[in-house]
Each structure stands twice: as structure tokens, then as C-alpha cells.
Design a protein around this motif. Structure first.
Motif, PDB file in Angstrom:
ATOM      1  N   LEU A  38     -35.763 -27.482 -63.916  1.00  0.00           N
ATOM      2  CA  LEU A  38     -34.790 -27.828 -64.956  1.00  0.00           C
ATOM      3  C   LEU A  38     -35.045 -27.017 -66.225  1.00  0.00           C
ATOM      4  O   LEU A  38     -34.106 -26.492 -66.839  1.00  0.00           O
ATOM      5  CB  LEU A  38     -34.867 -29.328 -65.268  1.00  0.00           C
ATOM      6  N   ALA A  39     -36.308 -26.894 -66.603  1.00  0.00           N
ATOM      7  CA  ALA A  39     -36.639 -26.108 -67.794  1.00  0.00           C
ATOM      8  C   ALA A  39     -36.249 -24.649 -67.618  1.00  0.00           C
ATOM      9  O   ALA A  39     -35.768 -23.993 -68.553  1.00  0.00           O
ATOM     10  CB  ALA A  39     -38.132 -26.217 -68.095  1.00  0.00           C
ATOM     11  N   GLU A  40     -36.422 -24.127 -66.404  1.00  0.00           N
ATOM     12  CA  GLU A  40     -36.027 -22.741 -66.147  1.00  0.00           C
ATOM     13  C   GLU A  40     -34.520 -22.571 -66.285  1.00  0.00           C
ATOM     14  O   GLU A  40     -34.045 -21.599 -66.877  1.00  0.00           O
ATOM     15  CB  GLU A  40     -36.480 -22.317 -64.755  1.00  0.00           C
ATOM     16  N   ALA A  41     -33.753 -23.526 -65.756  1.00  0.00           N
ATOM     17  CA  ALA A  41     -32.293 -23.456 -65.870  1.00  0.00           C
ATOM     18  C   ALA A  41     -31.849 -23.542 -67.319  1.00  0.00           C
ATOM     19  O   ALA A  41     -30.836 -22.938 -67.710  1.00  0.00           O
ATOM     20  CB  ALA A  41     -31.654 -24.572 -65.052  1.00  0.00           C
ATOM     21  N   ALA A  42     -32.601 -24.282 -68.150  1.00  0.00           N
ATOM     22  CA  ALA A  42     -32.235 -24.463 -69.554  1.00  0.00           C
ATOM     23  C   ALA A  42     -32.858 -23.416 -70.467  1.00  0.00           C
ATOM     24  O   ALA A  42     -32.435 -23.270 -71.615  1.00  0.00           O
ATOM     25  CB  ALA A  42     -32.662 -25.858 -70.015  1.00  0.00           C
ATOM     26  N   GLY A  43     -33.888 -22.710 -69.974  1.00  0.00           N
ATOM     27  CA  GLY A  43     -34.623 -21.796 -70.853  1.00  0.00           C
ATOM     28  C   GLY A  43     -35.411 -22.557 -71.902  1.00  0.00           C
ATOM     29  O   GLY A  43     -35.576 -22.086 -73.039  1.00  0.00           O
ATOM     30  N   ALA A  44     -35.920 -23.730 -71.536  1.00  0.00           N
ATOM     31  CA  ALA A  44     -36.587 -24.608 -72.488  1.00  0.00           C
ATOM     32  C   ALA A  44     -38.097 -24.391 -72.500  1.00  0.00           C
ATOM     33  O   ALA A  44     -38.684 -23.952 -71.511  1.00  0.00           O
ATOM     34  CB  ALA A  44     -36.293 -26.071 -72.143  1.00  0.00           C
ATOM     35  N   HIS A  45     -38.706 -24.715 -73.631  1.00  0.00           N
ATOM     36  CA  HIS A  45     -40.164 -24.773 -73.699  1.00  0.00           C
ATOM     37  C   HIS A  45     -40.640 -25.960 -72.869  1.00  0.00           C
ATOM     38  O   HIS A  45     -40.012 -27.006 -72.839  1.00  0.00           O
ATOM     39  CB  HIS A  45     -40.613 -24.933 -75.154  1.00  0.00           C
ATOM     40  N   VAL A  46     -41.776 -25.782 -72.192  1.00  0.00           N
ATOM     41  CA  VAL A  46     -42.325 -26.834 -71.335  1.00  0.00           C
ATOM     42  C   VAL A  46     -43.681 -27.285 -71.869  1.00  0.00           C
ATOM     43  O   VAL A  46     -44.535 -26.455 -72.191  1.00  0.00           O
ATOM     44  CB  VAL A  46     -42.505 -26.341 -69.881  1.00  0.00           C
ATOM     45  N   THR A  47     -43.840 -28.590 -71.971  1.00  0.00           N
ATOM     46  CA  THR A  47     -45.154 -29.172 -72.231  1.00  0.00           C
ATOM     47  C   THR A  47     -45.548 -29.994 -71.012  1.00  0.00           C
ATOM     48  O   THR A  47     -44.772 -30.832 -70.547  1.00  0.00           O
ATOM     49  CB  THR A  47     -45.133 -30.093 -73.466  1.00  0.00           C
TER      50      THR A  47
END
Length: 286
Positions: A38-47
Motif C-alpha cells: 500500500l505504501a508503495e502504491a501511495a509513495g508514502a513514508h513507512v514506519t
């Protein structure tokens, strides 16, 4: 110069993936693979917060403070939690994601409180929904929901990667349902099909804010939405589970704990029932 609108999922800027290791035989957390995709699809930072539930400290009474095996188990769980986090961070780096991680070793209930506090700092928290560890899994989800003010995406086993083409929005006209749908707006706008589902008999549905009215709100945000009023077959949770299977839904969006947790525990409730047996991941807000 033409301006391109950002992709809907780009509204998710930071995602927390939380997992708690409490057994040496715990399989890999489904929340990790699901959250990373999901983070990859959104281009989001991951913690990534991969915690181990240690027995030394306030939990030592569970096995006796003089048992030397407790320290050995704690070290093994700590190593496993760190391995989960390290492997996830490596996968995030390969996907081009910016990722930070931590593997705290904490006694209960600090391990739950630590995750809830971290959830306040992120757009979305993704957690395991594991019936093998019902009490800890449910309490972690409840704490993240009720103590953070942020939405939670609870992932049952069998869903290793994010999918969001078909989404059900469970609608009962409550403020929790409205908040959940609005918190899930990036996912709803990115979906191919969104269905607002109300469950109950005609008299029940007349006393709630109609889903068709809320559908207009979602449509103004670019959501491809339809509305269904379903007769109740068994419990409301059973009806939602059956319908999710029929339409092959990828995700259910719902308000959590419309009634108090104590009332849901004593009398049963939709939230509690679906947490015990979720057909697909649950996007929850309170």
C-alpha cells in the motif's frame, strides 16, 4: 502549462505498520506485506514498529520471576521482532520507499500503548488481525483506534498484499461510519467500484441517514459509488460477510464501536464480530 492532479493514494503521506511478536512460532506478519504494498502504491513514508512482548518486568508473574527460561524466551522474541523489522526495511528500500524502523522490547501493556502513541503521528496504521491471538490483536486495534484519533487498517491472514479495486462501505448513518468513509477517501477515490451497503429491514433503514444521500457526497469527490440496501440475514456482521464474498470485495470500510466496547462485549456487536472473523481487511475509524 497543464497541471496533472495527484493520484488519489498520494494523499497518504506516512503509514505505520505495527506488529507484536508474542510467540517464537509466529509466522510473518500479514500487515507487513500488505502495508508495504500500500505504501508503495501511495509513495508514502513507512514506519515499521515491530515490538516483542517481553515477560521480564510487569509480566514476570506469568511464569515466575526465578525461571531462567524467561530471559531466553525474551531474547528470542526480541531477535525475531528485529528480524521482521529488518527484512521489512530491506523490502521497503528495494521498492524505493523511505523507511524507518524500531523494534522495542516492552512488557504488557506498554507494548500496546507504545503502538497507539505512534499511531497519532501517521495518516494510517496497519495492524495484524490474528484470531490465534484474539485478545492482544483486538486490544492493539482498539487502543490504536481510540487513543490515537487515527484510522486503522486491520489485516487478517490470507491477504499478503494490498488490493483495493472493490470496496464496501458499511453505512448506518452514524458519525463513526461517516468518519470512516471520509478517512478512507484516498482509497475510495482510487477504487474501481465502491458500494455503500446498509443492512436492516425497511423500518430500520427509515430511521437512519440514507446511504443514497451520503453517496452524493462521495461522488463529488470523484468516487465511483453505488448504493445497496440489504435485508438482514442472520446478524448484520453475517450479512456483510456474505455480501463481501458475493461481490468479491477487497476491503470493508466501517465505523468502529458505535456502542461502548463493554456493551459490544456483553451483547455482541458488528465491530467485535468482524474482528473475530473478517473476510477481508477492515478499514476502521471511530
Amino acid at each position: 502549462m497543464s497541471m496533472h492532479a495527484p493520484a488519489p493514494l498520494a494523499a497518504l503521506r506516512d503509514v505505520l505498520i505495527g506488529t507484536i511478536v508474542e510467540d517464537e512460532h509466529d509466522p510473518v506478519s500479514p500487515a507487513i506485506g500488505y502495508g508495504l504494498s500500500l505504501a508503495e502504491a501511495a509513495g508514502a513514508h513507512v514506519t515499521i514498529l515491530s515490538s516483542s512482548w517481553c515477560l521480564i518486568g510487569s509480566d514476570a508473574w506469568l511464569q515466575g520471576t526465578t525461571d531462567p527460561g524467561i530471559g531466553i524466551v525474551d531474547r528470542r522474541l526480541d531477535a525475531l521482532a528485529r528480524a521482521f523489522a529488518g527484512n521489512a526495511a530491506g523490502a521497503a528500500a528495494q521498492a524505493g520507499l523511505v523507511c524507518t524502523w524500531e523494534a522495542p522490547r516492552l512488557p504488557y501493556p506498554e507494548v500496546v500503548h507504545r503502538l497507539a502513541a505512534e499511531a497519532r503521528l501517521h495518516d494510517l496504521t496497519i495492524l495484524d488481525l490474528d484470531p490465534r491471538s484474539e485478545i492482544l490483536s483486538r486490544e492493539t486495534i482498539e487502543a490504536a483506534l481510540l487513543a490515537s484519533g487515527r484510522p486503522v487498517l486491520a489485516v487478517p491472514r490470507g491477504h499478503p498484499v494490498f488490493a483495493g479495486e472493490r470496496i464496501l462501505v458499511a453505512w448506518d448513518g452514524s458519525l463513526q461510519a461517516a468518519r470512516a468513509a471520509n478517512e478512507a477517501m484516498p482509497l475510495l477515490r482510487a477504487a474501481e467500484a465502491v458500494e455503500i451497503v446498509s443492512v436492516g429491514d425497511a423500518e430500520d433503514l427509515l430511521t437512519t441517514l440514507p446511504g443514497a444521500e451520503f453517496a452524493r457526497h462521495l461522488a463529488r469527490h470523484g468516487v465511483a459509488v453505488t448504493v445497496s440496501d440489504l435485508p438482514q440475514a442472520g446478524s448484520i456482521a453475517d450479512t456483510l460477510r456474505t455480501h463481501a464474498g458475493v461481490v468479491q470485495a477487497d476491503l470493508i470500510v466501517m465505523g468502529a464501536y458505535r456502542h461502548s466496547r463493554m456493551r459490544e462485549f456483553v451483547f455482541g456487536g458488528v465491530t467485535r464480530s468482524l474482528l473475530l472473523d473478517a473476510p477481508v481487511p477492515l478499514f476502521l475509524a471511530h
